[in-house]
Scaffold this active site. Structure first.
Site, mmCIF file in Angstrom:
data_model
loop_
_atom_site.group_PDB
_atom_site.id
_atom_site.type_symbol
_atom_site.label_atom_id
_atom_site.label_comp_id
_atom_site.label_asym_id
_atom_site.label_seq_id
_atom_site.Cartn_x
_atom_site.Cartn_y
_atom_site.Cartn_z
ATOM 1 N N HIS A 92 1.258 -1.355 -0.629
ATOM 2 C CA HIS A 92 -0.058 -0.270 0.104
ATOM 3 C C HIS A 92 1.029 1.298 0.319
ATOM 4 O O HIS A 92 0.722 2.280 -0.668
ATOM 5 C CB HIS A 92 -1.408 -0.023 1.480
ATOM 6 C CG HIS A 92 -1.672 1.072 1.205
ATOM 7 N ND1 HIS A 92 -3.305 1.509 1.062
ATOM 8 C CD2 HIS A 92 -1.690 2.770 1.648
ATOM 9 C CE1 HIS A 92 -3.664 2.509 1.426
ATOM 10 N NE2 HIS A 92 -2.826 2.644 1.724
ATOM 11 N N GLU A 93 2.052 1.339 1.365
ATOM 12 C CA GLU A 93 2.705 2.281 1.232
ATOM 13 C C GLU A 93 3.767 2.496 -0.275
ATOM 14 O O GLU A 93 3.855 3.717 -1.214
ATOM 15 C CB GLU A 93 3.634 2.555 2.386
ATOM 16 C CG GLU A 93 2.574 2.194 3.708
ATOM 17 C CD GLU A 93 1.598 3.626 3.679
ATOM 18 O OE1 GLU A 93 1.364 4.421 2.999
ATOM 19 O OE2 GLU A 93 0.825 3.469 4.248
ATOM 20 N N HIS B 98 1.764 4.916 -2.958
ATOM 21 C CA HIS B 98 1.884 6.239 -2.554
ATOM 22 C C HIS B 98 3.212 7.204 -2.684
ATOM 23 O O HIS B 98 3.345 8.067 -3.325
ATOM 24 C CB HIS B 98 2.043 6.523 -0.970
ATOM 25 C CG HIS B 98 0.284 6.677 -0.060
ATOM 26 N ND1 HIS B 98 -0.798 7.135 -0.858
ATOM 27 C CD2 HIS B 98 -0.333 5.624 0.278
ATOM 28 C CE1 HIS B 98 -1.569 6.505 -0.565
ATOM 29 N NE2 HIS B 98 -1.697 6.252 0.664
ATOM 30 N N GLU C 54 -4.755 8.217 -2.833
ATOM 31 C CA GLU C 54 -5.071 6.824 -2.438
ATOM 32 C C GLU C 54 -5.439 5.865 -3.465
ATOM 33 O O GLU C 54 -5.234 4.771 -3.158
ATOM 34 C CB GLU C 54 -6.413 7.419 -1.658
ATOM 35 C CG GLU C 54 -6.395 5.892 -0.775
ATOM 36 C CD GLU C 54 -5.218 6.508 0.887
ATOM 37 O OE1 GLU C 54 -5.123 6.580 0.878
ATOM 38 O OE2 GLU C 54 -5.859 4.918 1.209
#
Lengths: 499, 499
Positions: free
Chosen positions: B261-262, B265, B292
């Site tokens: 997930h990170e 980003h 997001e």
């Protein structure tokens, strides 16, 4: 005063943030961030400089003059106004463009220095050093009322000390060291440090450093210890002290003494009173000699004392386990005090360290004056290493390229290293008189009385007094006196070498 | 333009430095630094706000109006002027005092939130939430030309989207999710995730995260991975992307999916073009939904796909060694897609995650409007958890106190989490049409085409376009359309659950 304090708090915050950026760059930042980080640091430096030099601060200080005259001399508010005025007036003399040019010159020269040192290629760095000197000369030209140009540079690292006073103290120091070094040369075989050479796994060394630091006063709630190429201490906020060390598997002493050295800096930072935080009275780096006195006091006066090794030897055995040397406390104490002229300043023993510093101090004065050209610097360096230390420099990486200071533009910084030794001895003499049991306490691993004495007599004063005022308060004279330091060296090395 | 760019570069530097301070606080800072760090962050925020709102910038923008009118619409300079004007005008409406009060309110509320959550004591936090809402209402009052007050808060996280549009999209999303969730409830036993539970040593999990990230595009020369209580991504400078994850020895999936997930980003940050760096065109956080969308695309559309597990299963076995579960790729793929309503948003499955977000979105609108009092918030929360998710909340720690957002004053942030899901699906539909072999590439561990597509079609545009403009460019319509997302969920979960 309320408005002044608010403005100074912002400036102090920006200084602390700059310190975090520098710490992060050396410990955590991925290499890819270097260029952008240089710009961030330049931006932050420019904003801080603008705020320190701005007309609003000039107006405030002018308005406060009548109030200042009514204050008791030496009280906190008077000290605050004095140091603020000093910082403001110095900043105001320097145009923002020059300030930025100096920051950018450092940012571009430092990576070149890294490469030049790695390739031992002085020619790479030469134009950057020439540029740095040109900028420093322009910087000097911003000032008046100095006896010699070097005074202006020294004043950035030592408030209230001129070149003549530093020169006089360091020349007396050299005169005192030379006969001692001669005697030690004749007894060169009397001390062995084999017990410090071998294979000492880094995990064990880290455990040792942490145990020793924990006993000295390192507290994980407000301190960090990290690993870097060059050990340093940073204090990016109240309650946040960060020190680093470096580990060499073949050398037992290097990481430990670097850690103790940086602990000395860190403790000074940790003891800045809350009331001086977010104000220039907390900026104790205004006297780098006092700051350096603290690191060298802990590293050498404590860490290289026989009593310290009485306490530390079992700690070392426990931390290193089977990798620990079989030497006893006396052998370790003698080994860590071995004197032997060598090439690298940061690895030098207590005696020759000062000669490394004096050499730099003298060369940088010649560079600034233009009596020595940058192109001739390596040759001059090598000649001085031969005449002062009796050492032949095999290449520039282990010679003139070993330190980052000149590449970063920090001309005027070096003398504070050796002055710190003198100051440490002057303080030590005083504290020894007031703490007669200090030796026994150290042998017991009880460092609390020493911490308390330093906190009470030096640290809690922040930047309220200059180096000279501090010496006058604690020793009765404002003079930089090399005698206590020479006596300390002669006594200890006399013991170690059987002179 | 040269002067404007220089000013904007300074503001961008200050923003990046603020990001480093936040990263450091959560990863490295000793606890003792918290109070001083809050002051540093407030100072930096105040200086940045002043520079963004200042008269000199107003004058420059006014002077540049004629020049701006001559520019081609949508060219880089026109975009730069548009977003600068927007940021400047928004900043200018907010008095510096209010800006500082909001920063300080957050700094004082966050530690209280930590304690309130630890003790599950909402009463502790209540006055801070009331204060935050009072400040946000004052903030809203600084603006004009909005349909409803929440628009003002939403605009800080999503440029160009009003509450009505967000509400309409999220209501359509909920209407679509409810029947799906009903079907899944009836098949609750069809998917087991036992293979993700057990004992998985952290070293092995770290190795797994690093291997997977390395293949996705994490490069140690410009990225870092650290461990924090709450995973996050930061980009404190060009060439410097920092992500974190957290490890749970009993859970195989949590750290890996947080890391992926990170990474999503971080990759968006890493791809900001150099020309947009040190300018507001690089501030891609102006659309948190787009940001997001990138984290959720990598985490869910890639990381929870069957093809990903074809590639990742042997990697997992190799990284974990004997601790690896014996499950095959199909079993792991099904396990990581298990749907099960639960208490904690950040641990929720892909379906119910959205319901957690919608609940917060609706409650915070009521709080802002004053139709729900802070004192009644826990009761309202618990009632909604029961009606929307069918879950009973046992205590406020696992209920209304679980997220930091409201304590930190970030009202208006939550909807972007669920909108990010919709946007991810809209982008995924488009990229799937252009990269028909994406599934096979993922199964081969070849993520370069996906990275390149995202870089070319989204990342390299920085903040040149708003969310709606981006959607229009890539999908032919500026509408937030929940259909692609609902279809994606229905297809995948239909496969996993045999619907």
């Amino acid at each position: 005063m309320t408005e002044l304090r608010a403005r100074l708090a912002e400036i102090a915050d920006l200084d602390d943030v700059a310190s975090l950026l520098a710490w992060d760059q050396q410990t955590m930042m991925p290499a890819g961030g270097a260029q952008a980080r240089a710009e961030q640091r330049a931006t932050l430096g420019r904003i801080t400089h603008e705020r320190l030099a701005c007309d609003d601060l000039a107006r405030l200080l002018a308005e406060l003059e009548p109030y200042e005259q009514g204050l008791e001399a030496g009280c906190d508010e008077a000290s605050l106004l004095r140091v603020t005025r000093r910082d403001h007036e110095r900043a105001r003399r320097v145009p923002s463009d020059l300030h930025t040019a100096m920051a950018l010159a450092a940012a571009s020269a430092i990576p070149v220095w890294v490469e030049a040192r790695a390739r031992s290629d002085f020619a790479l760095l030469r134009p950057h050093l020439e540029r740095q000197l040109e900028l420093r000369r322009r910087y000097v030209d911003c000032f008046e009322d100095f006896s010699e140009p070097y005074d202006v540079l020294l004043a950035d690292f030592e408030d209230g000390l001129d070149t003549a006073a530093a020169r006089s103290a360091l020349e007396a120091l050299r005169r005192g060291l030379e006969p001692l070094l001669g005697e030690l040369r004749e007894r060169a075989g009397a001390v062995a440090d084999d017990c410090l050479r071998g294979h000492f796994p880094i995990d064990g060394q880290r455990r040792l450093s942490k145990r020793v630091l924990g006993q000295l006063g390192f507290d994980a709630g407000s301190w960090r210890l990290d690993q870097t190429v060059h050990p340093f201490a940073a204090n990016p906020a109240e309650g946040d002290v960060r020190i680093t060390t470096r580990y060499d598997e073949r050398d037992l002493a290097s990481a430990l003494f670097s850690a103790i050295h940086e602990f000395g800096h860190g403790l000074y930072d940790a003891h800045i009173p809350h009331a001086y935080r977010r104000s220039p009275l907390g900026r104790i780096g205004a006297s780098m000699s006092l700051h350096e006195s603290q690191s060298r006091l802990w590293e050498n006066f404590v860490g290289r004392s026989p009593e310290f090794w009485q306490w530390a030897t079992p700690v070392l055995r426990d931390a290193l386990g089977p990798a620990a040397p079989r030497a006893d406390a006396e052998t370790l104490y003698r080994a860590v005090n071995k004197v032997s002229p060598s090439l690298i300043r940061v690895e030098a023993d207590e005696v020759t360290y000062n000669l490394h510093v004096i050499l730099r101090f003298e060369l940088e004065q010649e560079l600034l004056a233009g009596t020595l050209a940058v192109a001739e610097l390596p040759e001059a360096w090598n000649a001085r290493m031969r005449s002062d230390l009796g050492v032949d420099v095999p290449d520039d990486a282990r010679g003139v390229l070993q330190d980052v200071h000149w590449a970063s533009g920090a001309f005027g910084y070096f003398p504070t290293y050796a002055l710190g030794n003198l100051v440490a001895a002057q303080l030590w003499k005083r504290l020894h008189a007031q703490l007669p049991d200090i030796g026994a306490q150290i042998a017991d691993g009880d460092f609390a009385p020493l911490r308390a004495w330093l906190g009470e007599n030096l640290h809690r004063h922040g930047r309220r007094q200059t180096l000279r005022e501090t010496l006058a308060r604690l020793t009765g004279s404002s003079a930089l006196d090399p005698e206590p330091y020479l006596r300390y060296l002669r006594t200890k090395l006399g013991d170690v070498y059987g002179l």
